[in-house]
Design a protein around this motif. Sequence first.
Motif, short mmCIF file in Angstrom:
data_model
loop_
_atom_site.label_atom_id
_atom_site.label_comp_id
_atom_site.label_asym_id
_atom_site.label_seq_id
_atom_site.Cartn_x
_atom_site.Cartn_y
_atom_site.Cartn_z
N GLY A 9 43.65 17.56 59.99
CA GLY A 9 44.88 18.11 60.55
C GLY A 9 44.86 18.08 62.07
O GLY A 9 43.85 17.75 62.69
N GLY A 10 45.99 18.40 62.66
CA GLY A 10 46.08 18.42 64.11
C GLY A 10 47.51 18.45 64.57
O GLY A 10 48.42 18.72 63.78
N SER A 11 47.69 18.18 65.85
CA SER A 11 49.02 18.19 66.46
C SER A 11 49.40 16.77 66.85
O SER A 11 48.62 16.09 67.51
N GLY A 16 54.45 10.14 64.49
CA GLY A 16 53.03 9.86 64.45
C GLY A 16 52.44 9.92 63.05
O GLY A 16 53.17 10.15 62.06
N SER A 17 51.13 9.73 62.99
CA SER A 17 50.43 9.69 61.71
C SER A 17 49.19 10.58 61.74
O SER A 17 48.59 10.78 62.80
N LEU A 18 48.85 11.07 60.58
CA LEU A 18 47.60 11.78 60.37
C LEU A 18 47.07 11.42 58.99
O LEU A 18 47.85 11.12 58.08
N ARG A 19 45.76 11.50 58.84
CA ARG A 19 45.15 11.29 57.52
C ARG A 19 44.32 12.52 57.18
O ARG A 19 43.34 12.83 57.86
N GLN A 118 45.70 22.70 59.32
CA GLN A 118 47.01 22.85 59.94
C GLN A 118 47.52 21.52 60.47
O GLN A 118 46.79 20.78 61.15
N VAL A 119 48.77 21.24 60.17
CA VAL A 119 49.46 20.07 60.72
C VAL A 119 50.66 20.57 61.52
O VAL A 119 51.48 21.33 61.00
#
Length: 123
Positions: A9-11, A16-19, A118-119
């Motif tokens: 997770g992150g900001s 954008g993208s997250l995995r 957290q995203v």
Amino acid sequence: QVQLVESGGGSVQAGGSLRLSCAASGFLFSNYWGYWVRQVPGKGLEWVSTISRGGARSYAETVKGRFTISEDNAKNTLYLQMDGLKPEDTAMYYCAAAPRWIVPLKSTDFTYWGQGTQVTVSS
């Protein structure tokens, strides 16, 4: 000891993208249906995606075409690739496991439940 540990997770900014990753220990993910659910403060659980024991994937309409669920049985890990993120995707994301398809209303509906990651998506 049974554990589900989420990470990734992150900001990010919109678009954008997250995995997300969910590493399981103490049980085999391949023997269960894998779930991703999310929750924002003050609201109930929102189902995001599921992968069955046979590998069939299903997605909530709100994320279909943008998110991809997968699993690596060798690593006993569940993933959620999130592309085209929107501010409304901001939430705590949890992975979970259940022996069959369920409609999750609360964490105790699942057999196993992670601690969440957290995203946050900014516009």
